[in-house]
Design a protein around this motif. Structure first.
Motif, PDB file in Angstrom:
ATOM      1  N   PRO A 122       0.748  -0.997  -0.060  1.00 40.38           N
ATOM      2  CA  PRO A 122       0.523   0.053   0.198  1.00 40.38           C
ATOM      3  C   PRO A 122       0.926   1.331   0.020  1.00 40.38           C
ATOM      4  CG  PRO A 122       0.194  -1.095   2.270  1.00 40.38           C
ATOM      5  CD  PRO A 122       0.661  -1.986   1.296  1.00 40.38           C
ATOM      6  N   TYR A 123       2.318   1.524  -0.275  1.00 41.17           N
ATOM      7  CA  TYR A 123       3.527   2.655  -0.044  1.00 41.17           C
ATOM      8  C   TYR A 123       4.255   2.000  -0.863  1.00 41.17           C
ATOM      9  CZ  TYR A 123       6.313   0.150   2.967  1.00 41.17           C
ATOM     10  OH  TYR A 123       6.773  -1.333   3.843  1.00 41.17           O
ATOM     11  N   ASP A 124       5.217   2.814  -1.469  1.00 39.56           N
ATOM     12  CA  ASP A 124       6.464   2.910  -2.360  1.00 39.56           C
ATOM     13  C   ASP A 124       7.860   3.370  -0.847  1.00 39.56           C
ATOM     14  OD1 ASP A 124       8.706   4.277  -4.025  1.00 39.56           O
ATOM     15  OD2 ASP A 124       7.499   2.986  -5.578  1.00 39.56           O
ATOM     16  N   SER A 125       8.420   2.330  -0.855  1.00 39.68           N
ATOM     17  CA  SER A 125       9.476   2.696   0.213  1.00 39.68           C
ATOM     18  C   SER A 125      10.108   4.108  -0.535  1.00 39.68           C
ATOM     19  CB  SER A 125      10.227   1.443   0.960  1.00 39.68           C
ATOM     20  OG  SER A 125      11.071   1.317  -0.258  1.00 39.68           O
ATOM     21  N   LEU A 126      10.610   3.785  -1.351  1.00 43.08           N
ATOM     22  CA  LEU A 126      11.286   5.349  -2.256  1.00 43.08           C
ATOM     23  C   LEU A 126      10.569   6.393  -2.847  1.00 43.08           C
ATOM     24  CD1 LEU A 126      13.489   2.660  -4.865  1.00 43.08           C
ATOM     25  CD2 LEU A 126      14.374   3.583  -2.339  1.00 43.08           C
ATOM     26  N   LYS A 127       9.249   6.581  -3.024  1.00 43.12           N
ATOM     27  CA  LYS A 127       8.733   7.832  -3.266  1.00 43.12           C
ATOM     28  C   LYS A 127       7.370   7.888  -1.795  1.00 43.12           C
ATOM     29  CE  LYS A 127       8.307   6.246  -8.224  1.00 43.12           C
ATOM     30  NZ  LYS A 127       7.570   5.659  -9.308  1.00 43.12           N
ATOM     31  N   ASP A 128       7.290   7.386  -1.356  1.00 38.35           N
ATOM     32  CA  ASP A 128       6.361   7.074  -0.832  1.00 38.35           C
ATOM     33  C   ASP A 128       6.779   8.465   0.899  1.00 38.35           C
ATOM     34  OD1 ASP A 128       4.269   7.016  -1.970  1.00 38.35           O
ATOM     35  OD2 ASP A 128       3.531   5.140  -1.550  1.00 38.35           O
ATOM     36  N   PHE A 129       7.695   8.533   1.044  1.00 45.24           N
ATOM     37  CA  PHE A 129       8.677   8.603   2.392  1.00 45.24           C
ATOM     38  C   PHE A 129       9.847  10.061   2.039  1.00 45.24           C
ATOM     39  CE2 PHE A 129       7.092   3.976   2.835  1.00 45.24           C
ATOM     40  CZ  PHE A 129       6.682   4.638   4.377  1.00 45.24           C
ATOM     41  N   ALA A 130       9.892  10.748   3.036  1.00 44.62           N
ATOM     42  CA  ALA A 130      10.953  11.656   3.167  1.00 44.62           C
ATOM     43  C   ALA A 130      12.006  11.404   3.834  1.00 44.62           C
ATOM     44  CB  ALA A 130      10.811  12.950   3.057  1.00 44.62           C
ATOM     45  N   PRO A 131      12.608  10.465   3.940  1.00 44.12           N
ATOM     46  CA  PRO A 131      13.836   9.841   4.822  1.00 44.12           C
ATOM     47  C   PRO A 131      14.675  11.336   6.004  1.00 44.12           C
ATOM     48  CG  PRO A 131      14.534   8.845   2.668  1.00 44.12           C
ATOM     49  CD  PRO A 131      13.183  10.106   2.141  1.00 44.12           C
ATOM     50  N   ILE A 132      14.855  11.219   6.900  1.00 43.61           N
ATOM     51  CA  ILE A 132      15.092  12.222   7.484  1.00 43.61           C
ATOM     52  C   ILE A 132      16.627  12.084   8.020  1.00 43.61           C
ATOM     53  CG2 ILE A 132      15.088  13.358   9.996  1.00 43.61           C
ATOM     54  CD1 ILE A 132      11.877  12.906  10.092  1.00 43.61           C
TER      55      ILE A 132
ATOM     56  N   ARG B 256      14.764  20.114  10.465  1.00 44.27           N
ATOM     57  CA  ARG B 256      14.841  21.089  11.401  1.00 44.27           C
ATOM     58  C   ARG B 256      15.080  19.282  12.094  1.00 44.27           C
ATOM     59  NH1 ARG B 256      15.110  22.807  15.948  1.00 44.27           N
ATOM     60  NH2 ARG B 256      13.591  23.150  17.635  1.00 44.27           N
ATOM     61  N   LEU B 257      13.768  18.390  11.720  1.00 45.69           N
ATOM     62  CA  LEU B 257      14.805  17.235  12.544  1.00 45.69           C
ATOM     63  C   LEU B 257      15.520  16.775  12.272  1.00 45.69           C
ATOM     64  CD1 LEU B 257      10.715  16.204  11.056  1.00 45.69           C
ATOM     65  CD2 LEU B 257      11.561  16.740  13.905  1.00 45.69           C
ATOM     66  N   ASN B 258      16.155  17.173  11.537  1.00 47.01           N
ATOM     67  CA  ASN B 258      17.423  16.043  10.892  1.00 47.01           C
ATOM     68  C   ASN B 258      18.785  17.408  11.647  1.00 47.01           C
ATOM     69  OD1 ASN B 258      20.095  16.495   9.428  1.00 47.01           O
ATOM     70  ND2 ASN B 258      19.604  14.895   8.798  1.00 47.01           N
ATOM     71  N   ALA B 259      18.595  18.353  11.914  1.00 47.47           N
ATOM     72  CA  ALA B 259      19.273  18.888  13.117  1.00 47.47           C
ATOM     73  C   ALA B 259      19.222  18.287  14.600  1.00 47.47           C
ATOM     74  CB  ALA B 259      19.227  20.213  12.997  1.00 47.47           C
ATOM     75  N   ALA B 260      17.610  17.858  15.089  1.00 47.22           N
ATOM     76  CA  ALA B 260      17.762  17.411  16.214  1.00 47.22           C
ATOM     77  C   ALA B 260      17.764  16.118  16.478  1.00 47.22           C
ATOM     78  CB  ALA B 260      16.027  18.093  16.212  1.00 47.22           C
ATOM     79  N   VAL B 261      18.057  15.054  15.477  1.00 43.84           N
ATOM     80  CA  VAL B 261      18.439  13.884  15.338  1.00 43.84           C
ATOM     81  C   VAL B 261      19.797  13.877  15.682  1.00 43.84           C
ATOM     82  CG1 VAL B 261      18.154  11.667  14.499  1.00 43.84           C
ATOM     83  CG2 VAL B 261      16.606  12.961  14.249  1.00 43.84           C
ATOM     84  N   ARG B 262      20.296  14.713  14.473  1.00 48.13           N
ATOM     85  CA  ARG B 262      21.421  14.587  14.949  1.00 48.13           C
ATOM     86  C   ARG B 262      22.131  15.066  15.853  1.00 48.13           C
ATOM     87  NH1 ARG B 262      25.702  14.425  10.613  1.00 48.13           N
ATOM     88  NH2 ARG B 262      24.148  14.592   8.774  1.00 48.13           N
ATOM     89  N   LYS B 263      21.744  15.515  17.014  1.00 48.60           N
ATOM     90  CA  LYS B 263      22.072  16.159  17.853  1.00 48.60           C
ATOM     91  C   LYS B 263      22.608  15.530  19.224  1.00 48.60           C
ATOM     92  CE  LYS B 263      21.846  20.629  21.140  1.00 48.60           C
ATOM     93  NZ  LYS B 263      21.226  21.370  21.382  1.00 48.60           N
ATOM     94  N   ILE B 264      21.040  14.753  19.363  1.00 44.81           N
ATOM     95  CA  ILE B 264      21.057  14.007  20.168  1.00 44.81           C
ATOM     96  C   ILE B 264      22.150  12.451  19.877  1.00 44.81           C
ATOM     97  CG2 ILE B 264      18.427  14.604  20.383  1.00 44.81           C
ATOM     98  CD1 ILE B 264      17.122  11.544  19.369  1.00 44.81           C
ATOM     99  N   MET B 265      22.018  12.637  18.587  1.00 45.11           N
ATOM    100  CA  MET B 265      22.906  11.174  18.409  1.00 45.11           C
ATOM    101  C   MET B 265      24.199  10.978  19.123  1.00 45.11           C
ATOM    102  SD  MET B 265      21.074   8.338  17.300  1.00 45.11           S
ATOM    103  CE  MET B 265      22.390   7.801  17.843  1.00 45.11           C
ATOM    104  N   ASP B 266      24.716  12.835  18.964  1.00 46.26           N
ATOM    105  CA  ASP B 266      26.585  13.289  18.967  1.00 46.26           C
ATOM    106  C   ASP B 266      26.518  12.738  21.215  1.00 46.26           C
ATOM    107  OD1 ASP B 266      26.644  13.254  16.545  1.00 46.26           O
ATOM    108  OD2 ASP B 266      26.849  15.486  16.566  1.00 46.26           O
ATOM    109  N   ASN B 267      25.319  12.461  21.185  1.00 41.59           N
ATOM    110  CA  ASN B 267      24.942  12.579  23.159  1.00 41.59           C
ATOM    111  C   ASN B 267      25.753  11.334  23.388  1.00 41.59           C
ATOM    112  OD1 ASN B 267      23.750  11.566  25.390  1.00 41.59           O
ATOM    113  ND2 ASN B 267      22.506  14.137  25.697  1.00 41.59           N
TER     114      ASN B 267
END
Length: 320
Positions: A105-115, A264-275
């Protein structure tokens, strides 16, 4: 009139930037397409609180298991692309299911925006102490003596775990009885109780049971040994040359989500993964933590999908 049009044009150009600056203004929902207790669920809960603190909003973890992760993934694919409904996506719905299910019911390459990626974790072959297996050789011997009778559980039909089981069976030239569950949690419960003999699972979900001796770990599915289990051999070492299976995990939004929101979300994820505390929690589970750019995450999904497509064609794997 020209002045009005110019003002409207400038306002339209400024809108995405303003949206990013204001985002988020309400709680964010993490859709976990598996039952509580498994690797994806555990990972979602590790990052939810610190990510929420950075973004200034509560992050709610919403488990939506079913169809090997397809139900939860489909929910996000069809959600409003505003950054408030995110998929905690893993290799199952992103790169395995597109290979083994004819009508998704979805296309994994077209229906999402990876963060961003969050972590990658090896799989392990586990055995219930009640089964009497102490090695992969024991499992293979039993499967040859009892074709189609040795039970091997997974987190669900069409998951990476399932794919890994079929690959092992094919390379070992054996037939096992695959027993799918709705998530690693229920499968591990049955394995602990001896209702199933063996299982392929993410190390992150099962390492606690291995460390306290309630489950036996027979092999690691990556080409290199897991740092958390330095004494456990890889399937490649045991003679199944080139055997490779791991689970990639990250955050994705619906396609069409504004790029400033993704940034904005990517920057937040990067910050917590640097923790260091967050990274150490993942390493303690046997996972390899690490953030990425949206483009890098997208490329990894494409590469993994191509790998499984080639493998399925080579082995003529049938899942439906």
């Amino acid at each position: 009139m020209k002045k009005i049009l110019l003002m409207l044009a400038l306002a339209a150009m400024a809108a995405p930037a303003c949206a990013a600056e204001q985002f988020p203004t309400r709680p964010i929902r993490f859709i976990v397409p598996y039952a509580p207790g498994g690797n994806v669920d555990i990972s979602a809960r590790i990052i939810a609180a610190p990510l929420g603190e950075i973004l200034g909003q509560t992050i709610v973890v919403d488990n939506r298991p079913g169809a090997g992760g397809n139900l939860g993934a489909s929910l996000v694919a069809k959600a409003t692309p505003d950054g408030y409904t995110l998929l905690v996506g893993s290799s199952g719905p992103l790169s395995v299911n597109p290979v083994i299910f004819k009508n998704l019911p979805y296309d994994s390459l077209k229906d999402f925006a990876p963060i961003s990626t969050v972590q990658a974790v090896p799989l392990v072959v586990l055995a219930s102490p009640k089964a009497g297996f102490n090695s992969i050789a024991d499992v293979v011997a039993a499967a040859k003596a009892r074709p189609g009778k040795v039970t091997m559980a997974s987190a669900g039909a069409g998951t990476t775990n399932h794919f890994a089981i079929e690959l092992l069976a094919s390379m070992a030239n054996i037939k096992v009885l695959h027993v799918p569950y709705k998530g690693s949690g229920p499968a591990l419960s049955e394995l602990l109780g001896g209702q199933v003999e063996t299982m392929v699972d993410q190390l992150a979900a099962s390492i606690g049971y291995v460390k306290d001796g309630r489950l036996k770990v027979l092999a690691v599915t990556t080409t290199q040994r897991a740092s958390a289990l330095p004494n456990t051999p890889t399937l490649d070492e045991l003679g199944y040359k080139g055997y490779q299976a791991a689970t990639l995990l990250g955050l994705l939004a619906p396609a069409g989500t504004p790029k400033p929101v993704i940034a904005r979300l990517n920057a937040a994820v990067r910050k917590i993964m640097d923790n260091a505390a967050v990274s150490e929690r993942f390493r303690g589970l046997g996972a390899n933590p690490g953030a990425s750019s949206p483009e890098e995450f997208s490329a990894r999904i494409r590469d993994e999908l191509r790998q499984w497509q080639d493998l399925a064609k080579k082995l003529n794997l049938k899942f439906e």
